[in-house]
Write a protein that holds these residues in place. Structure first.
Motif, mmCIF file in Angstrom:
data_model
loop_
_atom_site.group_PDB
_atom_site.id
_atom_site.type_symbol
_atom_site.label_atom_id
_atom_site.label_comp_id
_atom_site.label_asym_id
_atom_site.label_seq_id
_atom_site.Cartn_x
_atom_site.Cartn_y
_atom_site.Cartn_z
ATOM 1 N N ILE A 6 0.843 -1.189 0.000
ATOM 2 C CA ILE A 6 0.000 0.000 0.000
ATOM 3 C C ILE A 6 0.883 1.245 0.000
ATOM 4 O O ILE A 6 1.739 1.405 0.867
ATOM 5 C CB ILE A 6 -0.926 0.012 1.225
ATOM 6 C CG1 ILE A 6 -1.880 -1.178 1.162
ATOM 7 C CG2 ILE A 6 -1.695 1.315 1.309
ATOM 8 C CD1 ILE A 6 -2.707 -1.370 2.402
ATOM 9 N N THR A 7 0.714 2.074 -1.000
ATOM 10 C CA THR A 7 1.396 3.369 -1.053
ATOM 11 C C THR A 7 0.350 4.426 -1.357
ATOM 12 O O THR A 7 -0.723 4.128 -1.891
ATOM 13 C CB THR A 7 2.495 3.420 -2.128
ATOM 14 O OG1 THR A 7 1.911 3.135 -3.395
ATOM 15 C CG2 THR A 7 3.600 2.432 -1.841
ATOM 16 N N PHE A 8 0.644 5.633 -1.006
ATOM 17 C CA PHE A 8 -0.271 6.739 -1.208
ATOM 18 C C PHE A 8 0.225 7.601 -2.362
ATOM 19 O O PHE A 8 1.425 7.713 -2.588
ATOM 20 C CB PHE A 8 -0.386 7.555 0.075
ATOM 21 C CG PHE A 8 -0.840 6.721 1.242
ATOM 22 C CD1 PHE A 8 -2.177 6.408 1.402
ATOM 23 C CD2 PHE A 8 0.076 6.215 2.148
ATOM 24 C CE1 PHE A 8 -2.600 5.615 2.455
ATOM 25 C CE2 PHE A 8 -0.337 5.423 3.207
ATOM 26 C CZ PHE A 8 -1.679 5.123 3.359
ATOM 27 N N ASP A 9 -0.701 8.218 -3.079
ATOM 28 C CA ASP A 9 -0.313 9.104 -4.169
ATOM 29 C C ASP A 9 0.660 10.153 -3.641
ATOM 30 O O ASP A 9 0.402 10.790 -2.627
ATOM 31 C CB ASP A 9 -1.532 9.802 -4.769
ATOM 32 C CG ASP A 9 -2.385 8.880 -5.613
ATOM 33 O OD1 ASP A 9 -1.874 7.812 -6.024
ATOM 34 O OD2 ASP A 9 -3.553 9.217 -5.862
ATOM 35 N N GLY A 10 1.771 10.276 -4.303
ATOM 36 C CA GLY A 10 2.750 11.277 -3.913
ATOM 37 C C GLY A 10 3.708 10.847 -2.822
ATOM 38 O O GLY A 10 4.584 11.607 -2.435
ATOM 39 N N GLU A 11 3.561 9.622 -2.315
ATOM 40 C CA GLU A 11 4.418 9.171 -1.209
ATOM 41 C C GLU A 11 5.895 9.143 -1.598
ATOM 42 O O GLU A 11 6.748 9.642 -0.854
ATOM 43 C CB GLU A 11 3.977 7.792 -0.728
ATOM 44 C CG GLU A 11 4.731 7.297 0.482
ATOM 45 C CD GLU A 11 4.175 6.006 1.043
ATOM 46 O OE1 GLU A 11 4.574 5.659 2.171
ATOM 47 O OE2 GLU A 11 3.351 5.342 0.376
ATOM 48 N N VAL A 12 6.211 8.590 -2.746
ATOM 49 C CA VAL A 12 7.611 8.527 -3.177
ATOM 50 C C VAL A 12 8.140 9.941 -3.424
ATOM 51 O O VAL A 12 9.265 10.265 -3.045
ATOM 52 C CB VAL A 12 7.775 7.633 -4.428
ATOM 53 C CG1 VAL A 12 9.196 7.689 -4.960
ATOM 54 C CG2 VAL A 12 7.391 6.191 -4.097
ATOM 55 N N ASN A 13 7.311 10.793 -4.022
ATOM 56 C CA ASN A 13 7.732 12.178 -4.253
ATOM 57 C C ASN A 13 8.016 12.890 -2.938
ATOM 58 O O ASN A 13 9.025 13.588 -2.801
ATOM 59 C CB ASN A 13 6.663 12.952 -5.037
ATOM 60 C CG ASN A 13 6.489 12.437 -6.442
ATOM 61 O OD1 ASN A 13 7.383 11.811 -6.998
ATOM 62 N ND2 ASN A 13 5.337 12.677 -7.016
ATOM 63 N N PHE A 14 7.142 12.728 -1.966
ATOM 64 C CA PHE A 14 7.329 13.340 -0.655
ATOM 65 C C PHE A 14 8.602 12.826 0.009
ATOM 66 O O PHE A 14 9.405 13.603 0.535
ATOM 67 C CB PHE A 14 6.106 13.063 0.227
ATOM 68 C CG PHE A 14 6.245 13.582 1.621
ATOM 69 C CD1 PHE A 14 6.195 14.945 1.880
ATOM 70 C CD2 PHE A 14 6.438 12.715 2.678
ATOM 71 C CE1 PHE A 14 6.329 15.426 3.175
ATOM 72 C CE2 PHE A 14 6.575 13.185 3.973
ATOM 73 C CZ PHE A 14 6.522 14.551 4.227
ATOM 74 N N LEU A 15 8.801 11.525 -0.046
ATOM 75 C CA LEU A 15 10.011 10.954 0.545
ATOM 76 C C LEU A 15 11.261 11.420 -0.196
ATOM 77 O O LEU A 15 12.323 11.581 0.414
ATOM 78 C CB LEU A 15 9.928 9.424 0.560
ATOM 79 C CG LEU A 15 8.941 8.854 1.570
ATOM 80 C CD1 LEU A 15 8.768 7.348 1.350
ATOM 81 C CD2 LEU A 15 9.371 9.143 2.998
ATOM 82 N N GLY A 16 11.157 11.660 -1.498
ATOM 83 C CA GLY A 16 12.285 12.187 -2.259
ATOM 84 C C GLY A 16 12.694 13.573 -1.772
ATOM 85 O O GLY A 16 13.879 13.876 -1.653
ATOM 86 N N ILE A 17 11.700 14.398 -1.468
ATOM 87 C CA ILE A 17 11.989 15.723 -0.922
ATOM 88 C C ILE A 17 12.629 15.593 0.453
ATOM 89 O O ILE A 17 13.608 16.281 0.768
ATOM 90 C CB ILE A 17 10.709 16.578 -0.875
ATOM 91 C CG1 ILE A 17 10.225 16.886 -2.293
ATOM 92 C CG2 ILE A 17 10.935 17.870 -0.089
ATOM 93 C CD1 ILE A 17 8.819 17.443 -2.370
ATOM 94 N N LEU A 18 12.092 14.695 1.270
ATOM 95 C CA LEU A 18 12.684 14.467 2.595
ATOM 96 C C LEU A 18 14.116 13.959 2.486
ATOM 97 O O LEU A 18 14.980 14.363 3.271
ATOM 98 C CB LEU A 18 11.846 13.472 3.400
ATOM 99 C CG LEU A 18 10.493 13.941 3.892
ATOM 100 C CD1 LEU A 18 9.803 12.823 4.661
ATOM 101 C CD2 LEU A 18 10.623 15.178 4.756
ATOM 102 N N LEU A 19 14.371 13.091 1.507
ATOM 103 C CA LEU A 19 15.728 12.581 1.313
ATOM 104 C C LEU A 19 16.679 13.719 0.972
ATOM 105 O O LEU A 19 17.788 13.800 1.518
ATOM 106 C CB LEU A 19 15.764 11.506 0.226
ATOM 107 C CG LEU A 19 17.149 10.971 -0.131
ATOM 108 C CD1 LEU A 19 17.840 10.356 1.084
ATOM 109 C CD2 LEU A 19 17.046 9.957 -1.265
ATOM 110 N N GLN A 20 16.263 14.601 0.092
ATOM 111 C CA GLN A 20 17.127 15.720 -0.264
ATOM 112 C C GLN A 20 17.428 16.581 0.962
ATOM 113 O O GLN A 20 18.572 16.981 1.193
ATOM 114 C CB GLN A 20 16.514 16.575 -1.361
ATOM 115 C CG GLN A 20 17.460 17.702 -1.767
ATOM 116 C CD GLN A 20 16.798 18.803 -2.527
ATOM 117 O OE1 GLN A 20 15.618 19.069 -2.337
ATOM 118 N NE2 GLN A 20 17.548 19.448 -3.386
ATOM 119 N N GLN A 21 16.420 16.866 1.756
ATOM 120 C CA GLN A 21 16.615 17.689 2.947
ATOM 121 C C GLN A 21 17.518 16.982 3.959
ATOM 122 O O GLN A 21 18.397 17.604 4.568
ATOM 123 C CB GLN A 21 15.271 18.045 3.586
ATOM 124 C CG GLN A 21 14.415 18.948 2.714
ATOM 125 C CD GLN A 21 15.132 20.234 2.346
ATOM 126 O OE1 GLN A 21 15.622 20.954 3.208
ATOM 127 N NE2 GLN A 21 15.212 20.517 1.056
#
Length: 95
Positions: A6-21
């Motif tokens: 189960i993943t949510f729309d935008g979850e990978v994108n959100f985590l990508g931003i968190l990874l960059q930060q």
């Protein structure tokens, strides 16, 4: 890998931003280490500063990619895990 998780729309994108930060935080903490720190203390400090980014990258690696952007984010996470992130990072882009 289980592509039925189960993943949510935008979850990978959100985590990508968190990874960059988290990566930028890691870089700042490592750059701020004193010159006269012992090797053991330096290694421990680098591990501690890098831990949040590693946790986020590992989470990203477990999620399915459903778009070209998510594929790029997963590649960014893989680069963090294998130690080539800073060699490949484009600091002007999120992922």
């Amino acid at each position: 890998m289980d592509n039925n998780c189960i993943t949510f729309d935008g979850e990978v994108n959100f985590l990508g931003i968190l990874l960059q930060q988290a990566a930028l935080y890691s870089r700042a903490k490592i750059d701020a280490l004193p010159e006269d720190i012992s090797i053991d203390d330096e290694c421990a400090a680098i591990d501690a500063a890098s831990a949040p980014a590693f946790a986020i990258a590992e989470t990203i690696s477990l999620l399915p990619a459903r778009s070209k952007t998510e594929i790029r984010i997963k590649a960014t996470a893989a680069a963090w895990i294998d130690g080539t992130y800073w060699a490949k990072a484009n600091r002007g882009a999120l992922n």
